[in-house]
Enzyme design. Structure first.
Site, PDB file in Angstrom:
ATOM      1  N   THR B  40      15.345  19.917  39.971  1.00 18.33           N
ATOM      2  CA  THR B  40      15.099  18.665  40.862  1.00 18.33           C
ATOM      3  C   THR B  40      15.701  17.599  40.436  1.00 18.33           C
ATOM      4  O   THR B  40      16.210  17.462  39.298  1.00 18.33           O
ATOM      5  CB  THR B  40      13.708  18.439  40.571  1.00 18.33           C
ATOM      6  OG1 THR B  40      12.776  19.622  41.026  1.00 18.33           O
ATOM      7  CG2 THR B  40      12.934  17.253  41.343  1.00 18.33           C
ATOM      8  N   ASP B  56      14.760  14.693  45.637  1.00 19.33           N
ATOM      9  CA  ASP B  56      15.512  15.381  46.557  1.00 19.33           C
ATOM     10  C   ASP B  56      14.327  16.206  47.102  1.00 19.33           C
ATOM     11  O   ASP B  56      13.235  16.171  46.932  1.00 19.33           O
ATOM     12  CB  ASP B  56      16.626  16.091  45.693  1.00 19.33           C
ATOM     13  CG  ASP B  56      16.008  17.455  44.611  1.00 19.33           C
ATOM     14  OD1 ASP B  56      16.364  18.507  45.055  1.00 19.33           O
ATOM     15  OD2 ASP B  56      15.148  16.849  43.951  1.00 19.33           O
ATOM     16  N   ARG B  58      14.908  19.997  47.413  1.00 14.91           N
ATOM     17  CA  ARG B  58      15.033  21.319  47.351  1.00 14.91           C
ATOM     18  C   ARG B  58      14.275  22.118  46.291  1.00 14.91           C
ATOM     19  O   ARG B  58      14.097  21.615  45.169  1.00 14.91           O
ATOM     20  CB  ARG B  58      16.519  21.794  46.891  1.00 14.91           C
ATOM     21  CG  ARG B  58      16.894  23.169  46.518  1.00 14.91           C
ATOM     22  CD  ARG B  58      18.131  23.523  45.900  1.00 14.91           C
ATOM     23  NE  ARG B  58      19.116  23.178  47.014  1.00 14.91           N
ATOM     24  CZ  ARG B  58      20.534  23.132  46.818  1.00 14.91           C
ATOM     25  NH1 ARG B  58      21.071  23.621  45.636  1.00 14.91           N
ATOM     26  NH2 ARG B  58      21.396  23.186  47.825  1.00 14.91           N
ATOM     27  N   LYS B  72       8.431  16.296  47.295  1.00  9.02           N
ATOM     28  CA  LYS B  72       8.149  16.190  46.106  1.00  9.02           C
ATOM     29  C   LYS B  72       7.516  14.789  45.507  1.00  9.02           C
ATOM     30  O   LYS B  72       7.076  14.491  44.131  1.00  9.02           O
ATOM     31  CB  LYS B  72       9.571  16.150  45.186  1.00  9.02           C
ATOM     32  CG  LYS B  72      10.225  17.551  45.517  1.00  9.02           C
ATOM     33  CD  LYS B  72      11.370  17.879  44.544  1.00  9.02           C
ATOM     34  CE  LYS B  72      11.989  19.140  44.958  1.00  9.02           C
ATOM     35  NZ  LYS B  72      12.982  19.456  44.018  1.00  9.02           N
ATOM     36  N   GLY B  86       9.579  20.510  37.822  1.00 14.14           N
ATOM     37  CA  GLY B  86       9.045  21.351  37.021  1.00 14.14           C
ATOM     38  C   GLY B  86       8.603  22.550  37.930  1.00 14.14           C
ATOM     39  O   GLY B  86       9.048  22.674  38.772  1.00 14.14           O
ATOM     40  N   SER B 168      16.303  18.605  36.349  1.00 12.53           N
ATOM     41  CA  SER B 168      17.657  18.911  36.183  1.00 12.53           C
ATOM     42  C   SER B 168      18.747  18.302  36.478  1.00 12.53           C
ATOM     43  O   SER B 168      19.895  18.055  35.957  1.00 12.53           O
ATOM     44  CB  SER B 168      17.813  20.562  36.578  1.00 12.53           C
ATOM     45  OG  SER B 168      17.840  20.592  37.921  1.00 12.53           O
ATOM     46  N   ASP B 205      24.455  18.791  40.889  1.00 18.33           N
ATOM     47  CA  ASP B 205      23.281  19.740  40.306  1.00 18.33           C
ATOM     48  C   ASP B 205      22.993  20.744  41.272  1.00 18.33           C
ATOM     49  O   ASP B 205      22.750  20.513  42.531  1.00 18.33           O
ATOM     50  CB  ASP B 205      22.184  18.928  39.771  1.00 18.33           C
ATOM     51  CG  ASP B 205      20.974  19.933  39.156  1.00 18.33           C
ATOM     52  OD1 ASP B 205      19.720  19.854  39.492  1.00 18.33           O
ATOM     53  OD2 ASP B 205      21.501  20.884  38.258  1.00 18.33           O
ATOM     54  N   SER B 208      19.194  20.777  42.651  1.00 21.09           N
ATOM     55  CA  SER B 208      18.751  19.771  43.313  1.00 21.09           C
ATOM     56  C   SER B 208      19.629  19.991  44.733  1.00 21.09           C
ATOM     57  O   SER B 208      20.887  20.395  44.530  1.00 21.09           O
ATOM     58  CB  SER B 208      18.928  18.580  43.001  1.00 21.09           C
ATOM     59  OG  SER B 208      18.532  18.368  41.549  1.00 21.09           O
TER      60      SER B 208
END
Lengths: 235, 273
Positions: B40, B56, B58, B72, B86, B168, B205, B208
């Site tokens: 994330t 984001d 995903r 999120k 997480g 991340s 990343d 994400s």
């Protein structure tokens, strides 16, 4: 509930088949301050006298009408501390329902759960019944609703009802005045007139409390200024 | 009402009996279940009128994108929102639980909820689970005492910051913040900066991706900008259309009725291939 030494119930049957403790609880309710509720076509109004023991008491700190959820409110007649405990329990039950089902609790469900709590206290060890009767006003998908819950745990749906000291006069007055297609504002006026019937002393925004819920489904307690406005309209 | 003979651990402190049992099982050869990390990028920053949160959209299950457009940014109170990184189930459950507790609290006190209240409820819950509830949160809101932004780590520690990133993609997003953040941003500048930070996470990343969600919180007002930016549009239908071969002609229709009775031959010959 109750100490382990008191595993027996204090509420026991009399030979005539009555639960005397509950009768006494109803007497406690009957000597409490008058409260009433009226179901209008587009909302519900609940009201109560707010007679304080002395002029020295800060009346802004006392709120007899409480909200249980955003769309359900409640008023009582009887013992204030018992009411506080029931309100706390009911609020928690409403929120637990919401967490489980992700919908607002319907009025009937909340009334039923509160009534269950009150019944438990008539059949458990070492506890006494609650000394309050509640008038629950709510607006959900089924429309406006008004319920009365007694210390025994029985509940009834009412179009208009009263409890407390002046109950018989108030109910007679309401029977005469009630119409099915009443609007919320008319209902507030009727509620004020009913309270005025048995009121000792000068009625004002400081010694009565009114809670309303309309089509917007938001329960709120009117401020003393708003109550004074309604009082002026009535006179 | 009788006293049941249950063994109750001494009051206070933690009971680590199950930890010893887990270690014993691993020694005996049990594969301990691994945690699913959902990558994330979540960010938050304080601007002149309040707080802006971004995330984001995903959700991943290892190398697979499980949800291309998940939410999120979670609701905690009308004036408090929380981004979660997480394990998705953990962040959902923990924010839901605290939101419920705050609703009850608001009913009892008759006041607007404070961000520190949400913070304390979240951190005490996470601490009591010693990091096993894998939820890293960015909590932001505006209350009576002003705008607040906090980060909460899975073990229960918290930070109070003017700008924060988690997940991340946090390094990619933090690089953007560190170079461009300044105090006293306006709403549009803040939204622009948050969108840039999330986009940086989305593109750099793997964990994400997809769209940018933003939530702007100011005194007495909230704006939930779901899918504010969609830098990865997904076309589902081929523009050229699909060409299928012409339908085959029916030459013959033959209906064979089922047999009325079937004789079972035991020990008969095997069917020929």
């Amino acid at each position: 509930m109750g100490d382990s030494q008191y595993s027996f119930s204090l509420t026991t049957f009399s030979p005539s088949g009555k639960l005397v403790q509950i009768e006494h609880a109803l007497t406690a309710v009957g000597s409490g301050q008058t409260s009433l509720g009226i179901k209008a076509a587009n909302g519900v109004v609940i009201a109560t006298e707010k007679k304080l023991p002395s002029i020295l008491v800060d009346e802004t700190s006392v709120q007899k009408i409480q909200s249980l959820t955003t769309n359900i409110g409640v008023v009582y007649s009887g013992m204030g501390p018992d009411f506080r405990v029931l309100v706390r329990k009911s609020r928690k039950q409403a929120e637990q329902y919401h967490r489980l089902y992700k919908e607002s609790i319907p009025v009937t469900q909340l009334v039923r759960e509160t009534a269950t709590v009150m019944q438990e206290f008539t059949q458990s060890g070492g506890v006494r019944p609650f000394g309050v009767s509640l008038l629950v006003a709510g607006y959900d998908d089924k429309g406006p609703q008004l319920y009365q819950v007694d210390p025994s745990g029985s509940y009834f749906s009412w179009k208009a009802s009263a409890m407390g000291k002046n109950v018989s006069n108030a109910k007679t007055f309401l029977e005469k005045r009630y119409t099915e297609d009443m609007e919320l504002d008319d209902a507030v006026h009727t509620a004020i007139l009913t309270l005025k019937e048995g009121f000792e002393g000068q009625i004002s925004g400081k010694n009565i409390e009114i809670g309303i819920i309309g089509n917007d489904r938001k329960f709120r307690v009117l401020s003393p200024a708003e109550v004074d406005d309604y009082l002026q309209e009535v006179e | 009402m009788s006293k049941a003979a249950i063994e109750v651990p001494p009051k206070g402190g933690f009971s680590f009996d199950l930890c010893r049992r887990n270690e014993m099982l691993v020694k005996k050869g049990l594969n301990a279940p691994s945690f699913l990390k959902t990558g994330t990028t979540i960010v938050g920053l304080v601007f002149q009128d309040g707080v802006i949160l971004g995330a984001d959209t995903r959700a991943t299950e290892g190398p697979i994108v499980a949800d291309k457009n998940c939410e999120k940014i979670h609701y905690i109170a009308p004036n408090i929102y929380c981004c979660g990184a997480g394990t998705a189930a953990d962040t959902e459950a923990v924010t839901d639980m605290v939101s419920s507790q705050l609703t009850l609290h608001r009913h009892h006190t008759g006041r607007e909820s404070r961000v520190v209240t949400a913070l304390t409820l979240l951190k005490s819950h996470l601490f009591s689970y010693q990091g096993y509830v894998s939820a890293a949160l960015v909590l932001g809101g505006v209350d009576f005492t002003g705008p607040h932004l906090h980060t909460i780590y899975p073990h229960g520690s918290t930070d109070t910051l003017p700008f924060a990133t988690m997940g991340s993609g946090s390094l990619a997003a933090m690089a953007v913040f560190e170079s461009k953040y300044r105090e006293g941003l306006t709403r549009d500048e803040g939204v622009q900066l948050v969108a840039e930070a999330i986009s940086s996470g989305i593109f750099n990343d793997l964990g994400s991706g997809s769209n940018v969600d933003i939530c702007v919180l100011t005194k007495g007002h909230k704006e939930y900008l779901r899918n504010h930016l969609q830098p990865n549009p997904r076309t589902y239908i081929s523009e050229k259309g699909y060409s299928f071969s012409k339908k085959t002609e029916v030459l013959l229709t033959k209906i064979t009725p089922l047999r009325d009775s079937v004789h079972i031959i035991e020990g008969g010959d095997e069917m020929e291939e």
